[in-house]
Design an enzyme around this catalytic site. Sequence first.
Site, PDB file in Angstrom:
ATOM      1  N   ARG A  31       0.842  -1.218   0.000  1.00 23.81           N
ATOM      2  CA  ARG A  31       0.000   0.000   0.000  1.00 23.81           C
ATOM      3  C   ARG A  31       0.870   1.258   0.000  1.00 23.81           C
ATOM      4  O   ARG A  31       0.536   2.241  -0.659  1.00 23.81           O
ATOM      5  CB  ARG A  31      -0.960  -0.023   1.195  1.00 23.81           C
ATOM      6  N   GLU A  89     -12.415 -13.001  12.936  1.00 26.17           N
ATOM      7  CA  GLU A  89     -12.586 -12.449  11.584  1.00 26.17           C
ATOM      8  C   GLU A  89     -12.500 -13.539  10.502  1.00 26.17           C
ATOM      9  O   GLU A  89     -11.408 -13.858  10.029  1.00 26.17           O
ATOM     10  CB  GLU A  89     -11.517 -11.369  11.307  1.00 26.17           C
ATOM     11  N   LYS A 127     -15.943 -10.028  13.347  1.00 29.10           N
ATOM     12  CA  LYS A 127     -15.532  -9.075  12.305  1.00 29.10           C
ATOM     13  C   LYS A 127     -15.744  -9.743  10.938  1.00 29.10           C
ATOM     14  O   LYS A 127     -14.838 -10.386  10.401  1.00 29.10           O
ATOM     15  CB  LYS A 127     -14.065  -8.679  12.517  1.00 29.10           C
ATOM     16  N   SER A 166     -13.941  -3.567   5.775  1.00 32.36           N
ATOM     17  CA  SER A 166     -14.350  -2.875   4.549  1.00 32.36           C
ATOM     18  C   SER A 166     -13.976  -3.657   3.293  1.00 32.36           C
ATOM     19  O   SER A 166     -14.615  -3.482   2.247  1.00 32.36           O
ATOM     20  CB  SER A 166     -13.793  -1.449   4.498  1.00 32.36           C
ATOM     21  N   GLY A 167     -12.955  -4.502   3.350  1.00 32.65           N
ATOM     22  CA  GLY A 167     -12.700  -5.484   2.297  1.00 32.65           C
ATOM     23  C   GLY A 167     -12.379  -4.942   0.913  1.00 32.65           C
ATOM     24  O   GLY A 167     -12.643  -5.611  -0.076  1.00 32.65           O
ATOM     25  N   GLY A 168     -11.859  -3.722   0.836  1.00 34.54           N
ATOM     26  CA  GLY A 168     -11.476  -3.188  -0.466  1.00 34.54           C
ATOM     27  C   GLY A 168     -12.505  -2.236  -1.061  1.00 34.54           C
ATOM     28  O   GLY A 168     -12.295  -1.697  -2.150  1.00 34.54           O
ATOM     29  N   ARG A 177      -8.723  -0.018   5.124  1.00 35.29           N
ATOM     30  CA  ARG A 177      -8.704   0.776   3.891  1.00 35.29           C
ATOM     31  C   ARG A 177      -9.788   1.852   3.816  1.00 35.29           C
ATOM     32  O   ARG A 177      -9.530   2.960   3.338  1.00 35.29           O
ATOM     33  CB  ARG A 177      -8.786  -0.156   2.678  1.00 35.29           C
TER      34      ARG A 177
HETATM   35  P1  13P Z   1     -10.150  -3.611   5.562  1.00 37.02           P
HETATM   36  O1  13P Z   1     -11.148  -2.718   6.273  1.00 37.02           O
HETATM   37  O2  13P Z   1      -9.201  -2.876   4.672  1.00 37.02           O
HETATM   38  O3  13P Z   1     -10.815  -4.785   4.909  1.00 37.02           O
HETATM   39  O4  13P Z   1      -9.202  -4.228   6.680  1.00 37.02           O
HETATM   40  C1  13P Z   1      -9.761  -4.710   7.827  1.00 37.02           C
HETATM   41  C2  13P Z   1      -8.880  -5.747   8.406  1.00 37.02           C
HETATM   42  O5  13P Z   1      -8.470  -5.654   9.532  1.00 37.02           O
HETATM   43  C3  13P Z   1      -8.520  -6.908   7.589  1.00 37.02           C
HETATM   44  O6  13P Z   1      -7.951  -7.888   8.403  1.00 37.02           O
END
Ligand code: 13P
Length: 342
Positions: free
Chosen positions: A33, A177, A219, A261-263, A293
């Site tokens: 990133r 998660e 999560k 948020s997953g991208g 992100r």
């Molecule tokens: P994102 O919100 O970018 O998906 O990251 C959350 C996270 O902690 C992924 O493990």
Amino acid sequence: MDVQQLERTAKELVPPGKGLLAADESFGTLGKRFEAVGIEPTEETRRQYRELLITTEGVGEYLSGVILFDETIRQKASDGRLLTEVIKEQGIIPGIKVDRSTVDLPLAPGEKYTQGLDDLADRLAEYVEMGARFTKWRAVITIGDGIPTVKCVESNARALALYAAFSQEAGLVPVVEPEVLIDGDHSIEHSFEVNEWTLRSTYRALYEQGVHLEGTLLKPNFVINGKDATEKASVEEVARNTIECFMHSVPAAVPGIVLLSGGQSGEDATAHLNAMKSMYETLPWEISFSWARALQGNPMEIWGGDEQNVEEAQKVFHHRARMASAAATGSYSREMEQEQVA
Ligand code: 13P
């Protein structure tokens, strides 16, 4: 196991209108990133960047917790204070990512397994000494041709359950998660099926492991079409599918669900969270965010590794956190995006 302390911490992490900042990217992930926006990835740039985020004035109004990485929990701010001290002074709870990232799942092409159980008890004891009060472990489920397989869903669910048990024994609240990736061209209906399967398997494994659900958080990802799908689900469809999937599979004993948020862009993730909160008034769990992100995308780019841009990057980070917080109470609208203080 101090059940009451775990329950108190879990509740403290999901007060109305507050969520988590995931600042726990591994060397590899943060490196990619950083490089994408022209920042050289070094121990010092990672430290400066995380300091920028957590010293943002007033951000404690929107954040209940920050998830740190092993390197970060040991680092100090420029004034010599530990970053964990700065976090606590903002009224935010420090947490720590404890998985050791993914490896290829053997005999399962295209699938991942999350490692890190072997020396977990020792590492947790050290993190408790350093002031962490909760932990995170990310499992990855990929949708594709013939995948996920039972062996992938089950082996990751079992690892999540063992991780959660180790965490609770150490007095730390596990943030469980199981991420079903947005990569691919699958429909939202297919995403629903895979998410329901994954969550049901995860909770069966947590039950079998004796994990105290009231002292955990979940999560998960939004239930959404794959990013390359031809048909894009509307904001309302994403909100409805996500909540209905949770209704099918997440026990009411779980105090909070903090979505990743997953991208998705900051605005999309915020709009999806807001729709969930405004379409459903009473739900068994608190619903909020735990974003990397969607909170950090713009601020990282604006900073670009340059001291002169810190103030501007912090303004944008503060704005994104405020928008996420508004969404977590169902009071966000796209017009509010214009309100960023100059
Ligand atoms: P994102 O919100 O970018 O998906 O990251 C959350 C996270 O902690 C992924 O493990």
